[in-house]
Write a protein that holds these residues in place. Structure first.
Motif, PDB file in Angstrom:
ATOM      1  N   LEU A 102       7.447  68.484  -7.766  1.00  0.00           N
ATOM      2  CA  LEU A 102       8.256  67.581  -8.580  1.00  0.00           C
ATOM      3  C   LEU A 102       7.343  66.556  -9.228  1.00  0.00           C
ATOM      4  CD1 LEU A 102      11.311  66.869  -6.207  1.00  0.00           C
ATOM      5  CD2 LEU A 102      11.189  68.529  -8.086  1.00  0.00           C
ATOM      6  N   ILE A 103       7.729  66.097 -10.409  1.00  0.00           N
ATOM      7  CA  ILE A 103       6.925  65.118 -11.148  1.00  0.00           C
ATOM      8  C   ILE A 103       6.990  63.762 -10.443  1.00  0.00           C
ATOM      9  CG2 ILE A 103       6.735  63.858 -13.334  1.00  0.00           C
ATOM     10  CD1 ILE A 103       7.823  66.394 -14.707  1.00  0.00           C
ATOM     11  N   LYS A 104       5.820  63.187 -10.181  1.00  0.00           N
ATOM     12  CA  LYS A 104       5.773  61.941  -9.413  1.00  0.00           C
ATOM     13  C   LYS A 104       5.589  60.699 -10.273  1.00  0.00           C
ATOM     14  CE  LYS A 104       2.303  61.372  -6.684  1.00  0.00           C
ATOM     15  NZ  LYS A 104       1.287  61.615  -5.628  1.00  0.00           N
ATOM     16  N   ARG A 105       5.182  60.871 -11.544  1.00  0.00           N
ATOM     17  CA  ARG A 105       5.000  59.691 -12.380  1.00  0.00           C
ATOM     18  C   ARG A 105       6.365  59.101 -12.744  1.00  0.00           C
ATOM     19  NH1 ARG A 105       4.036  63.957 -15.924  1.00  0.00           N
ATOM     20  NH2 ARG A 105       5.492  64.051 -17.688  1.00  0.00           N
ATOM     21  N   LYS A 106       6.446  57.805 -12.745  1.00  0.00           N
ATOM     22  CA  LYS A 106       7.690  57.125 -13.067  1.00  0.00           C
ATOM     23  C   LYS A 106       8.018  57.324 -14.540  1.00  0.00           C
ATOM     24  CE  LYS A 106       8.326  55.191  -8.996  1.00  0.00           C
ATOM     25  NZ  LYS A 106       9.506  55.455  -8.146  1.00  0.00           N
ATOM     26  N   GLY A 107       9.273  57.542 -14.819  1.00  0.00           N
ATOM     27  CA  GLY A 107       9.700  57.745 -16.195  1.00  0.00           C
ATOM     28  C   GLY A 107      10.943  58.603 -16.235  1.00  0.00           C
ATOM     29  N   THR A 152       8.025  70.387 -11.765  1.00  0.00           N
ATOM     30  CA  THR A 152       6.800  70.556 -12.540  1.00  0.00           C
ATOM     31  C   THR A 152       6.810  71.933 -13.199  1.00  0.00           C
ATOM     32  OG1 THR A 152       5.625  71.468 -10.633  1.00  0.00           O
ATOM     33  CG2 THR A 152       5.498  69.078 -10.973  1.00  0.00           C
ATOM     34  N   GLN A 153       5.874  72.128 -14.109  1.00  0.00           N
ATOM     35  CA  GLN A 153       5.792  73.427 -14.777  1.00  0.00           C
ATOM     36  C   GLN A 153       5.496  74.527 -13.775  1.00  0.00           C
ATOM     37  OE1 GLN A 153       6.492  73.855 -18.142  1.00  0.00           O
ATOM     38  NE2 GLN A 153       6.553  76.002 -17.471  1.00  0.00           N
ATOM     39  N   MET A 173       8.710  75.551 -12.121  1.00  0.00           N
ATOM     40  CA  MET A 173       9.569  76.317 -13.023  1.00  0.00           C
ATOM     41  C   MET A 173       9.027  77.728 -13.222  1.00  0.00           C
ATOM     42  SD  MET A 173      12.080  74.352 -13.570  1.00  0.00           S
ATOM     43  CE  MET A 173      12.951  75.187 -14.910  1.00  0.00           C
ATOM     44  N   ASP A 174       7.702  77.852 -13.316  1.00  0.00           N
ATOM     45  CA  ASP A 174       7.098  79.169 -13.475  1.00  0.00           C
ATOM     46  C   ASP A 174       7.347  80.042 -12.248  1.00  0.00           C
ATOM     47  OD1 ASP A 174       6.160  78.464 -15.956  1.00  0.00           O
ATOM     48  OD2 ASP A 174       4.119  77.985 -15.286  1.00  0.00           O
ATOM     49  N   LEU A 175       7.389  79.415 -11.071  1.00  0.00           N
ATOM     50  CA  LEU A 175       7.644  80.145  -9.843  1.00  0.00           C
ATOM     51  C   LEU A 175       9.126  80.431  -9.627  1.00  0.00           C
ATOM     52  CD1 LEU A 175       5.216  78.290  -7.379  1.00  0.00           C
ATOM     53  CD2 LEU A 175       4.982  80.625  -8.241  1.00  0.00           C
ATOM     54  N   GLY A 176       9.982  79.829 -10.441  1.00  0.00           N
ATOM     55  CA  GLY A 176      11.418  80.053 -10.302  1.00  0.00           C
ATOM     56  C   GLY A 176      12.026  79.343  -9.112  1.00  0.00           C
ATOM     57  N   LEU A 177      11.421  78.204  -8.713  1.00  0.00           N
ATOM     58  CA  LEU A 177      11.882  77.498  -7.513  1.00  0.00           C
ATOM     59  C   LEU A 177      13.072  76.588  -7.776  1.00  0.00           C
ATOM     60  CD1 LEU A 177       8.400  76.495  -6.021  1.00  0.00           C
ATOM     61  CD2 LEU A 177       9.702  78.614  -5.710  1.00  0.00           C
ATOM     62  N   PHE A 178      13.217  76.162  -9.018  1.00  0.00           N
ATOM     63  CA  PHE A 178      14.267  75.195  -9.348  1.00  0.00           C
ATOM     64  C   PHE A 178      15.014  75.610 -10.617  1.00  0.00           C
ATOM     65  CE2 PHE A 178      11.179  72.595  -7.031  1.00  0.00           C
ATOM     66  CZ  PHE A 178      11.981  71.847  -6.192  1.00  0.00           C
TER      67      PHE A 178
END
Length: 242
Positions: free
Chosen positions: A178-183, A190-191, A194-199
């Motif tokens: 998961l993306i950890k940077r605030k925003g 993360t990419q 998504m590429d692994l099909g986890l989410f």
């Protein structure tokens, strides 16, 4: 030729379907021969060496029979030829193996105290290894849809890994899932994920108090993702730190 003999009600048996397939005969003819045996002698009927059942084919139920070693022997007496003899020998071997497994519980009976102790230790080790695998597999097997990360945390915690939703989110961020940077993309997959099909991402919108439409994105763990993460913790026997 696999599974010539199976265990049913703590007894080694085969089925009329398997016999028909093995000896290349029509199943209806095998049924006919069995019923002829049952009708010809009352002792055959009372011995319960044949058990009538049913099987499904294209949504319909059809008769079949289970039979133990004695039933098979009686039925196969009329099968002749070199191939038939070879198949009979394979059946005898299959019955012997299954009956031995039933008798010993699938283990070789130890002949010395040292063998007995080694067997006990091996069995305990296998149980400890297989127990978490079976538990985790059962948990994932019931999940046919995407679930929230918090729900995944509950499954993991319920099966021996000390975690919670916040700690699992943190672990996923720290490990690049998961993306950890605030925003705006904080906690989004993360990419790599998504590429692994986890989410999958569930988008929803609502109007805030200022009348502005706000779109929120919620990561949901796919069935593949559930299996992936559970295997991660299973392999490492992980405790997710606070």
């Amino acid at each position: 030729m696999n599974d010539l003999v199976i265990m049913k009600d703590q007894q080694a048996v085969t089925s009329s379907l398997q016999v028909a397939e093995t000896f290349n005969k029509e199943h209806k003819n095998i049924i006919r021969d069995i019923e002829h045996l049952l009708e010809s002698d009352s002792s055959v009927l009372s011995s319960q060496i044949f058990l009538k059942s049913t099987h499904e084919n294209r949504g319909k139920q059809y008769p079949m029979y289970y039979m133990n070693r004695d039933g098979f022997t009686l039925l196969a007496m009329g099968f002749t030829g070199k191939k038939a003899l070879r198949f009979k020998m394979q059946y005898i071997e299959a019955f012997n193996k299954m009956e031995e497994q039933i008798k010993t519980g699938g283990f070789k009976i130890p002949s010395t105290m040292a063998e007995a102790l080694r067997l006990a230790a091996d069995q305990q080790e296998q149980l400890e290894v297989m127990k978490p695998k079976a538990i985790f597999a059962d948990s994932v097997a019931t999940s046919h849809t995407t679930i929230l990360v918090g729900d995944l945390a509950k499954i993991i915690k319920g099966n021996g890994v000390d975690t919670g939703a916040r700690r699992l989110f943190q672990w996923m961020r720290d490990n690049g899932y998961l993306i950890k940077r605030k925003g705006a993309d904080y906690n989004s997959p993360t990419q790599k994920s998504m590429d692994l099909g986890l989410f999958k991402i569930k988008e929803s919108s609502h109007v805030n108090s200022d009348g502005v439409t706000v779109v929120t994105k919620t990561p949901k763990v796919t069935g593949k993702g559930q299996q992936y993460f559970i295997n991660k913790f299973l392999e490492n026997n992980s405790v997710i730190s606070r």
